[in-house]
Design a protein around this motif. Structure first.
Motif, PDB file in Angstrom:
ATOM      1  N   ASP A 278      54.799  25.225  47.090  1.00 12.70           N
ATOM      2  CA  ASP A 278      54.620  26.694  45.654  1.00 12.70           C
ATOM      3  C   ASP A 278      53.084  27.462  46.369  1.00 12.70           C
ATOM      4  O   ASP A 278      52.181  26.829  45.822  1.00 12.70           O
ATOM      5  N   LEU A 279      52.887  28.080  47.138  1.00 14.22           N
ATOM      6  CA  LEU A 279      51.619  29.144  47.133  1.00 14.22           C
ATOM      7  C   LEU A 279      51.528  30.425  46.958  1.00 14.22           C
ATOM      8  O   LEU A 279      52.513  30.929  46.690  1.00 14.22           O
ATOM      9  N   THR A 280      50.641  30.310  45.616  1.00 12.65           N
ATOM     10  CA  THR A 280      50.453  31.407  44.918  1.00 12.65           C
ATOM     11  C   THR A 280      49.597  32.181  45.101  1.00 12.65           C
ATOM     12  O   THR A 280      48.054  32.205  46.271  1.00 12.65           O
ATOM     13  N   PRO A 281      49.350  34.058  44.921  1.00  9.55           N
ATOM     14  CA  PRO A 281      47.688  34.759  44.872  1.00  9.55           C
ATOM     15  C   PRO A 281      46.985  33.747  44.392  1.00  9.55           C
ATOM     16  O   PRO A 281      47.106  32.595  43.526  1.00  9.55           O
ATOM     17  N   PHE A 282      45.581  34.449  44.257  1.00  7.63           N
ATOM     18  CA  PHE A 282      44.717  33.350  43.673  1.00  7.63           C
ATOM     19  C   PHE A 282      44.358  33.211  42.415  1.00  7.63           C
ATOM     20  O   PHE A 282      45.475  33.926  41.173  1.00  7.63           O
ATOM     21  N   LEU A 283      44.640  32.127  42.264  1.00  8.33           N
ATOM     22  CA  LEU A 283      44.574  31.737  40.372  1.00  8.33           C
ATOM     23  C   LEU A 283      42.978  32.060  39.890  1.00  8.33           C
ATOM     24  O   LEU A 283      42.086  31.898  40.906  1.00  8.33           O
ATOM     25  N   ILE A 284      42.970  31.794  38.594  1.00  7.30           N
ATOM     26  CA  ILE A 284      41.613  32.151  38.052  1.00  7.30           C
ATOM     27  C   ILE A 284      40.756  31.262  38.868  1.00  7.30           C
ATOM     28  O   ILE A 284      39.275  31.106  39.102  1.00  7.30           O
ATOM     29  N   SER A 285      41.735  29.841  38.253  1.00 11.21           N
ATOM     30  CA  SER A 285      40.360  28.563  39.104  1.00 11.21           C
ATOM     31  C   SER A 285      39.884  28.340  40.256  1.00 11.21           C
ATOM     32  O   SER A 285      38.472  27.379  40.428  1.00 11.21           O
ATOM     33  N   GLU A 286      40.560  29.791  41.004  1.00 11.77           N
ATOM     34  CA  GLU A 286      40.174  29.160  42.451  1.00 11.77           C
ATOM     35  C   GLU A 286      39.186  30.389  42.419  1.00 11.77           C
ATOM     36  O   GLU A 286      38.222  30.747  43.409  1.00 11.77           O
ATOM     37  N   VAL A 287      38.702  31.447  42.389  1.00 10.90           N
ATOM     38  CA  VAL A 287      38.367  32.820  42.203  1.00 10.90           C
ATOM     39  C   VAL A 287      36.540  32.410  41.362  1.00 10.90           C
ATOM     40  O   VAL A 287      36.006  32.983  41.673  1.00 10.90           O
ATOM     41  N   ALA A 288      36.967  31.379  39.768  1.00  6.80           N
ATOM     42  CA  ALA A 288      36.058  32.200  38.724  1.00  6.80           C
ATOM     43  C   ALA A 288      34.363  31.285  39.445  1.00  6.80           C
ATOM     44  O   ALA A 288      33.681  31.776  39.018  1.00  6.80           O
ATOM     45  N   ASP A 289      34.369  31.023  40.330  1.00 12.21           N
ATOM     46  CA  ASP A 289      32.652  30.117  41.224  1.00 12.21           C
ATOM     47  C   ASP A 289      32.193  30.863  42.374  1.00 12.21           C
ATOM     48  O   ASP A 289      31.737  30.658  42.684  1.00 12.21           O
ATOM     49  N   GLN A 290      33.469  31.859  42.672  1.00  7.94           N
ATOM     50  CA  GLN A 290      32.591  32.758  43.693  1.00  7.94           C
ATOM     51  C   GLN A 290      31.716  34.199  42.710  1.00  7.94           C
ATOM     52  O   GLN A 290      32.064  34.820  42.193  1.00  7.94           O
ATOM     53  N   GLU A 291      31.164  34.321  44.241  1.00  7.00           N
ATOM     54  CA  GLU A 291      30.711  35.389  43.915  1.00  7.00           C
ATOM     55  C   GLU A 291      31.242  36.976  43.442  1.00  7.00           C
ATOM     56  O   GLU A 291      30.584  37.719  42.720  1.00  7.00           O
ATOM     57  N   GLU A 292      31.914  37.090  44.203  1.00  5.62           N
ATOM     58  CA  GLU A 292      32.926  38.171  43.996  1.00  5.62           C
ATOM     59  C   GLU A 292      33.365  37.983  42.684  1.00  5.62           C
ATOM     60  O   GLU A 292      34.287  39.019  42.363  1.00  5.62           O
ATOM     61  N   TYR A 293      33.538  36.843  41.722  1.00  3.98           N
ATOM     62  CA  TYR A 293      34.084  36.978  41.179  1.00  3.98           C
ATOM     63  C   TYR A 293      33.815  37.809  39.429  1.00  3.98           C
ATOM     64  O   TYR A 293      32.545  37.572  39.527  1.00  3.98           O
ATOM     65  N   SER A 294      34.730  38.501  38.831  1.00  5.21           N
ATOM     66  CA  SER A 294      34.619  38.853  37.488  1.00  5.21           C
ATOM     67  C   SER A 294      35.401  38.831  36.583  1.00  5.21           C
ATOM     68  O   SER A 294      36.416  39.600  37.055  1.00  5.21           O
ATOM     69  N   ILE A 295      35.991  38.707  35.577  1.00  4.18           N
ATOM     70  CA  ILE A 295      37.557  38.751  34.786  1.00  4.18           C
ATOM     71  C   ILE A 295      37.939  39.782  34.862  1.00  4.18           C
ATOM     72  O   ILE A 295      39.353  40.114  35.114  1.00  4.18           O
ATOM     73  N   PHE A 296      36.778  41.104  34.801  1.00  6.38           N
ATOM     74  CA  PHE A 296      37.709  42.129  35.053  1.00  6.38           C
ATOM     75  C   PHE A 296      38.209  42.152  36.107  1.00  6.38           C
ATOM     76  O   PHE A 296      39.249  42.792  36.172  1.00  6.38           O
ATOM     77  N   LYS A 297      37.218  42.335  37.000  1.00  4.81           N
ATOM     78  CA  LYS A 297      38.156  42.385  38.117  1.00  4.81           C
ATOM     79  C   LYS A 297      39.044  41.767  38.797  1.00  4.81           C
ATOM     80  O   LYS A 297      39.799  42.397  40.301  1.00  4.81           O
ATOM     81  N   TYR A 298      39.158  40.697  38.855  1.00  4.96           N
ATOM     82  CA  TYR A 298      40.880  39.674  38.817  1.00  4.96           C
ATOM     83  C   TYR A 298      41.573  40.198  38.185  1.00  4.96           C
ATOM     84  O   TYR A 298      42.355  40.096  38.952  1.00  4.96           O
ATOM     85  N   TRP A 299      41.542  40.243  36.546  1.00  8.36           N
ATOM     86  CA  TRP A 299      42.207  40.372  36.017  1.00  8.36           C
ATOM     87  C   TRP A 299      43.225  42.376  35.873  1.00  8.36           C
ATOM     88  O   TRP A 299      44.670  41.837  36.112  1.00  8.36           O
ATOM     89  N   PHE A 300      42.148  43.068  36.841  1.00 10.68           N
ATOM     90  CA  PHE A 300      42.349  44.556  36.865  1.00 10.68           C
ATOM     91  C   PHE A 300      43.307  44.537  38.514  1.00 10.68           C
ATOM     92  O   PHE A 300      44.147  45.084  38.711  1.00 10.68           O
ATOM     93  N   ARG A 301      42.540  43.735  39.740  1.00 10.79           N
ATOM     94  CA  ARG A 301      42.936  43.832  41.234  1.00 10.79           C
ATOM     95  C   ARG A 301      44.333  42.890  41.024  1.00 10.79           C
ATOM     96  O   ARG A 301      45.273  42.990  42.139  1.00 10.79           O
ATOM     97  N   GLY A 302      44.189  41.785  40.276  1.00 15.04           N
ATOM     98  CA  GLY A 302      44.823  40.335  40.829  1.00 15.04           C
ATOM     99  C   GLY A 302      44.455  39.762  41.521  1.00 15.04           C
ATOM    100  O   GLY A 302      44.149  39.834  41.936  1.00 15.04           O
ATOM    101  N   GLY A 303      45.647  39.034  42.117  1.00 16.89           N
ATOM    102  CA  GLY A 303      45.526  37.876  43.275  1.00 16.89           C
ATOM    103  C   GLY A 303      45.770  37.710  44.290  1.00 16.89           C
ATOM    104  O   GLY A 303      44.993  37.123  45.286  1.00 16.89           O
ATOM    105  N   TYR A 304      46.505  38.713  44.864  1.00 16.87           N
ATOM    106  CA  TYR A 304      46.019  38.606  46.656  1.00 16.87           C
ATOM    107  C   TYR A 304      45.145  39.214  47.102  1.00 16.87           C
ATOM    108  O   TYR A 304      44.067  39.559  46.654  1.00 16.87           O
ATOM    109  N   PRO A 305      45.136  38.107  47.892  1.00 15.45           N
ATOM    110  CA  PRO A 305      43.330  38.412  48.640  1.00 15.45           C
ATOM    111  C   PRO A 305      42.842  39.753  49.162  1.00 15.45           C
ATOM    112  O   PRO A 305      42.154  39.925  48.630  1.00 15.45           O
TER     113      PRO A 305
END
Length: 390
Positions: A130-157
Motif C-alpha cells: 500500500d502506498l499512501t500520500p506523504f506521511l509526516i515522517s517522510e517530509v518532516a526533514d525537508q526544506e518545504e516542510y512545516s507542520i501547519f503546511k502539511y496539516w493544512f494541505r495534506g499529503g498528496y505530492p
C-alpha cells in the motif's frame, strides 16, 4: 525529494520483487505510485512500463499471452491495472508457465474487483504494497516542510508541494472532481457524481465522529445500506477510513459503531471550503482535523498492530486511538494545542485500559512527561516512539 519520500516503499518493493512473481502497489490516484516506480527503475534497472490508460499501450495487450512471452525476460509494469480486470487470468497462466521472482509490477487504485482478482487469481503469486500520500515522517526533514503546511494541505505530492495555498486548493478541487466523475465510474461503480459529492462533503463535516448511517441516509433520502455501500467504495479507494471501536468483556457499556475520517486532511479542508490555516483555527472541525491527521499517520505507518478507539456509551471514558501490539498496548490522545489539558475521561480511560504507555499528541515540537507513563509529544516523535520514522 520524491526519492526521499518513497524510499521505504521502494525498499519494500525491491525485497518483494526478489520473492514474488508479481508485486502490486496499490494506493489512491496521484499518491505517487507511477513516480516511485519510474525512480525505482532508474536506480535498480529498466522496467517495461505499460500505461493502461493509454490506448496505444492497451493495444499491446490485445494478445496478452504473446506479449508476455515475447517480453519474458523483462520486468513488466502494468499501470492502472484495474482497468483490465480480465488480464488477471492471463497473468496467472503466464506466471505458472514461467514462475520466477520479479516478472510483473502491477499499479492500481484499490477496488473490490482488483482486490478480489489479486486474492483469488494470483493467490500465492503476488505481494501487496500500500502506498499512501506523504506521511509526516517522510517530509518532516525537508526544506518545504512545516507542520501547519502539511496539516493544512495534506499529503498528496502536488498539493503539498504547490507554490501557494491557492495553487494547492485548485489542485485539490480538481482531484475531487476527477475522482468523482472519472475514477469511480472507471472502477465499475455507476453512481451519480453529485450524490457522491454530497456524501463526501457530509463525511468531511462528520470527520472524527461516530458513523451514523441513519442520520446520513435521512439527510440524503437513501437507505442506510446504500450509504454503507458508498462509504465502502470510498474506503476501497483510499479516501475514507473507518476506525473500529475497542471491544472489552469487562462489563462496561461501550460504543459499538466505528468512527469515520477523511484520510487526507487537505481534501477534508477543501470539501469544507477552508481557505487557509487562519480559517482552520476558527473552524469547528479544528480539533478533529488534527485528530484525523494523527490517526492517519499512525495507522498508515505502524506495522503488526491493530487500531481502535475507546469510548463508553455515556462518554465518561474516552481515548482517541489504541494501538495494540502483540506484546503491549499504547493509548493516544490528540490535542490541537501547545498546552494540552487532558479531560477527566482520558484519565478514567487510562485506569480502565492499563496501557503500557500513553501519549498526548500536539502540533508542537515540545516533548515532555506529564505523569508516569504519560508523555506529551509531537507527531514525528510519536511515530519514533512507536518504532517508525525516527
Amino acid at each position: 525529494m520524491n526519492y526521499l519520500i518513497n524510499r521505504k516503499a521502494e525498499e519494500k518493493l525491491r525485497k518483494y520483487l526478489q520473492i514474488f512473481p508479481a508485486v502490486a502497489v496499490l494506493g489512491s490516484r496521484q499518491c505517487g505510485k507511477s513516480t516511485m516506480i519510474k525512480m525505482f527503475a532508474e536506480r535498480q534497472g529498466p522496467l517495461l512500463y505499460v500505461d493502461l490508460q493509454n490506448r496505444a499501450d492497451r493495444q499491446k495487450l490485445d494478445n496478452p499471452s504473446l506479449f508476455f512471452r515475447y517480453n519474458e525476460s523483462a520486468t513488466v509494469c502494468l499501470d492502472e491495472v484495474q482497468l483490465l480486470p480480465e488480464l488477471f487470468n492471463d497473468l496467472r497462466t503466464e506466471i505458472d508457465r514461467e514462475r520466477r521472482p520479479g516478472r510483473f509490477v502491477l499499479l492500481g487504485s484499490a477496488s473490490r474487483e482488483l482486490l478480489q482478482h489479486t486474492s483469488e487469481s494470483l493467490a500465492g503469486r503476488i505481494g501487496l504494497i500500500d502506498l499512501t500520500p506523504f506521511l509526516i515522517s517522510e517530509v518532516a526533514d525537508q526544506e518545504e516542510y512545516s507542520i501547519f503546511k502539511y496539516w493544512f494541505r495534506g499529503g498528496y505530492p502536488d498539493s503539498f508541494l504547490a507554490l501557494s495555498d491557492e495553487a494547492s486548493a485548485i489542485w485539490r478541487e480538481n482531484f475531487i472532481r476527477t475522482y468523482l466523475e472519472r475514477d469511480i465510474p472507471q472502477l465499475g461503480f455507476h453512481i451519480a457524481a453529485p450524490m457522491m459529492m454530497r456524501l463526501l462533503s457530509m463525511l468531511a463535516y462528520e470527520h472524527g465522529g461516530i458513523l451514523n448511517l441513519a442520520k446520513l441516509a435521512s439527510a440524503m433520502g437513501l437507505s442506510a445500506p446504500t450509504i454503507r455501500h458508498y462509504i465502502d467504495i470510498m474506503e476501497q479507494t483510499y479516501i475514507v477510513r473507518t476506525l473500529p471501536p475497542y471491544f472489552s468483556n469487562k462489563g462496561k457499556r461501550l460504543v459499538k459503531t466505528p468512527r469515520v475520517y477523511l484520510r487526507d486532511s487537505g481534501l477534508q479542508h477543501q470539501l469544507l471550503d477552508i481557505a487557509d490555516f487562519n480559517a482552520l483555527f476558527s473552524h469547528s472541525i479544528y480539533g478533529r482535523s488534527w485528530e484525523g491527521l494523527v490517526v492517519e499517520n499512525v495507522c498508515s505507518s505502524v506495522q503488526k498492530a491493530s487500531f481502535s478507539f475507546y469510548r463508553t456509551s455515556d462518554g465518561s471514558e474516552e481515548m482517541d486511538l489504541l494501538v495494540e501490539f502483540p506484546d503491549r498496548r499504547v493509548a493516544i490522545e490528540c490535542k490541537a494545542s501547545n498546552d494540552p489539558q487532558p479531560t477527566e475521561g482520558f484519565w478514567k480511560a487510562l485506569k480502565t485500559l492499563q496501557p503500557s504507555q500513553a501519549y498526548i499528541v500536539t502540533p508542537s515540537d515540545e516533548n515532555y512527561p506529564l505523569r508516569e507513563n504519560v508523555e506529551v509529544v509531537g507527531l514525528p516523535k510519536l511515530l519514533g516512539r512507536l518504532g517508525f520514522g525516527e
